[in-house]
Design an enzyme around this catalytic site. Structure first.
Site, mmCIF file in Angstrom:
data_model
loop_
_atom_site.group_PDB
_atom_site.id
_atom_site.type_symbol
_atom_site.label_atom_id
_atom_site.label_comp_id
_atom_site.label_asym_id
_atom_site.label_seq_id
_atom_site.Cartn_x
_atom_site.Cartn_y
_atom_site.Cartn_z
ATOM 1 N N LYS A 94 17.245 -0.447 -41.244
ATOM 2 C CA LYS A 94 16.597 -0.724 -42.521
ATOM 3 C C LYS A 94 15.084 -0.725 -42.341
ATOM 4 O O LYS A 94 14.570 -1.122 -41.290
ATOM 5 C CB LYS A 94 17.096 -2.085 -43.030
ATOM 6 C CG LYS A 94 16.684 -2.479 -44.429
ATOM 7 C CD LYS A 94 17.347 -3.811 -44.783
ATOM 8 C CE LYS A 94 16.963 -4.321 -46.151
ATOM 9 N NZ LYS A 94 17.646 -5.603 -46.474
ATOM 10 N N SER A 179 19.987 -5.094 -51.092
ATOM 11 C CA SER A 179 18.787 -4.463 -50.548
ATOM 12 C C SER A 179 19.017 -3.587 -49.328
ATOM 13 O O SER A 179 18.211 -2.718 -49.041
ATOM 14 C CB SER A 179 17.720 -5.518 -50.245
ATOM 15 O OG SER A 179 18.030 -6.270 -49.107
ATOM 16 N N SER A 203 22.848 -9.143 -48.790
ATOM 17 C CA SER A 203 22.295 -7.798 -48.632
ATOM 18 C C SER A 203 22.920 -6.949 -47.540
ATOM 19 O O SER A 203 22.593 -5.773 -47.425
ATOM 20 C CB SER A 203 20.789 -7.878 -48.399
ATOM 21 O OG SER A 203 20.148 -8.421 -49.528
#
Length: 539
Positions: A94, A179, A203
């Site tokens: 990420k 997210s 998330s």
């Protein structure tokens, strides 16, 4: 729905081999047998990225050193050195997880680019260092909801100013999840074999559930957050995504502080392990809401069918194993981390904790950069940047379609000044007590002998069950079960108390073996160009 007939989205062969359903262990075996090299495997994934990412926008940065790293791993293998099961295996992280290479760690935002272009992070995030040491090949950074969904109360899920709108590969008109959506999409579409995401509140688990992959969110503290752009130290954790439980667990072995005398992979089992297992269904405000939600009827029925199969496999599944604090800790209208404050009780709000910790911790992160030539050092500096560049960053409400409320969550955090006052102290104590002692722990112990886990519908009411685990800092795993009427996957989550990842892995892999619910992306509505809003719509 528009289908994918005009696009060639089949997984390309790797040295003549279809690796679409290969696990990490199978890839490692093929590498050992010389069926292909890590260089060829990495080329295959980069080729897949080039074709698919135009549609799903799951990748922000491609690592220009990926093939060089793969080549080094091949040379080590030729010399008889194989570092681990991850040796030569491609992965992504990420975009809020620092990588000290020719990629930019920006949490999806252009607002930190002035800090990082011409400046550098001091080193890789600790979890990235561990994976490099294990021989894994970093091929890119995944797209994400900008600032890990911290900047606004109403926003387009999966959108970032750097990466654009990440889309669900099962139905491109649908959101990828919370997210870490880009990390989940990369695994679902075979852009990467496994990936890392971060979770503050849902998330990792939520996007895994919506992309038919396994998400493993560990106990807060089991994986290091050093070098991760922070949100809340009390809730933040780094988790893993894999197409199979075993893959997510191998990745967890690679990044965690580990077990003294065993690997987490040793707990992977088959459906036979369900014989004699005991699970609970937390009904009040969790399963009851899933049952009553009309647009989730197909998911509810699919999950109930899966639970019946679990019973038939020899497990005992107990109904009405409630969280004693359910009416206090679970918002009545669905997931909302600031619900208590909206009712006049900020001293009971999860967001009171998050906004206070974020203010301090983002300043600490920025101050730790090797250089900072543009002098962006505080949350106020970021807010000011977004306001000055509102056409790109939507700092002013109504100026960017992805952020109708501008950066109102940032502004609330800035207003807190990071002061750990009585509201903050009481809120932290409250959410932990209600989610732990009077929540998950109490439910697990409510039937005499401890239960092996609480089975929950991950997506029901916006993920309220996962939110309880987030407040507790407790581990969760989600297993693919099926696909709903919109073509979007759904799964079954298991909750446990702190540091019981072994039980989540044991029973998660057993349920996976029993159900085999993972679906292949269908790329429905392939020309979709909509935003996908989440949060409280402004009046």
């Amino acid at each position: 729905m528009t289908n994918q007939t005009e696009y060639d989205l089949e997984m390309p062969l790797c040295a003549g081999i279809n690796i679409e359903d290969y696990s990490i262990t199978q890839l490692q075996q093929a590498l050992t047998e010389g069926k292909f090299t890590s260089y060829e495997l990495t080329e295959c994934h980069l080729g897949r990225m080039e074709v698919v990412d135009e549609l799903v926008k799951a990748v922000i940065d491609v690592n220009p050193e990926a093939l060089l790293i793969a080549d080094r791993m091949d040379k080590e293998r030729e010399e008889g050195k194989v570092r681990s099961l991850l040796h030569g295996i491609p992965f992504v992280v990420k975009n809020n997880i620092a990588t000290k290479d020719d990629m930019q760690t920006t949490a999806g935002s252009t607002s930190t680019i002035p800090v990082l272009v011409g400046a550098t992070v001091p080193k890789d995030a600790e979890v990235v260092t561990k994976l490099r040491d294990a021989g894994a090949v970093l091929i890119g950074n995944a797209n994400m909801s900008e600032w890990a969904a911290m900047r606004a109360s109403y926003y387009s899920e999966g959108y970032s100013s750097r990466g654009g709108q990440c889309r669900n590969p099962y139905n491109l008109a649908e959101a990828p999840g919370d997210s870490s959506g880009g990390s989940a999409v990369c695994v679902a579409t075979n852009i990467a074999t496994f990936s890392l995401g971060t979770e503050t509140d849902g998330s990792v688990i939520y996007p895994a559930d919506r992309n038919s992959v396994v998400g493993l969110k560990p106990t807060v503290g089991l994986t290091s957050t050093a070098g991760v752009i922070p949100e809340s130290s009390s809730l933040d954790t780094v988790g893993t995504f894999g197409r199979f439980v075993a893959d997510a667990v191998i990745a967890l072995d690679g990044i965690s502080h580990g077990l003294e005398n065993a690997s987490y992979s040793s707990f992977v089992t088959t459906k036979e392990a369900l014989k004699g297992a005991r699970f609970g269904l937390p009904w009040k405000r969790i399963w009851e809401r899933a049952k009553r939600t009309s647009n989730g009827k197909m998911e509810y029925e699919g999950l109930i069918t899966a639970i019946q199969k679990i019973r038939e496999a020899g497990a005992e599944v107990l109904n009405n194993v409630d969280l004693p604090s359910a009416e206090e800790i679970v918002p009545p209208e669905g997931s909302d981390w600031d619900y208590a404050a909206k009712q006049g009780r900020p001293e009971q709000s999860e967001f009171t904790v998050v906004k206070t910790e974020f203010y301090n911790e983002i300043q600490s992160y920025l101050s730790g950069l090797t250089s900072n030539p543009h002098n962006i050092k505080t949350l106020e500096d970021i807010i000011a940047y977004n306001t000055r560049h509102t056409e790109k960053e939507g700092g002013v409400p109504g100026t960017h379609p992805a952020w109708p409320t501008g950066q109102d969550t940032f502004e609330k955090s800035a207003a807190s000044k990071g002061i750990k006052n009585d509201n903050y102290t009481n809120a932290l104590a409250y959410i932990q007590k209600k989610s732990r002692d009077e929540g998950i722990d109490a439910a697990l112990e409510s039937q005499g002998e401890p239960l092996d886990g609480l089975l929950v519908p991950v997506q029901a009411d916006g993920g309220v069950a996962v939110q309880v685990a987030a407040k507790a800092g407790y581990p969760v795993i989600t297993i693919p079960i099926g696909v709903n009427e919109n073509g979007v996957p759904f799964g079954l989550g298991i909750l446990q108390t702190a540091h019981k990842e072994d039980l989540l892995i044991k029973y998660g892999s057993a349920i996976e073996d029993l159900i085999r619910g993972r679906a292949k992306p269908q790329f429905l509505n392939i020309k979709a160009d909509n935003f996908m809003f989440i949060g409280i719509k402004p009046e």
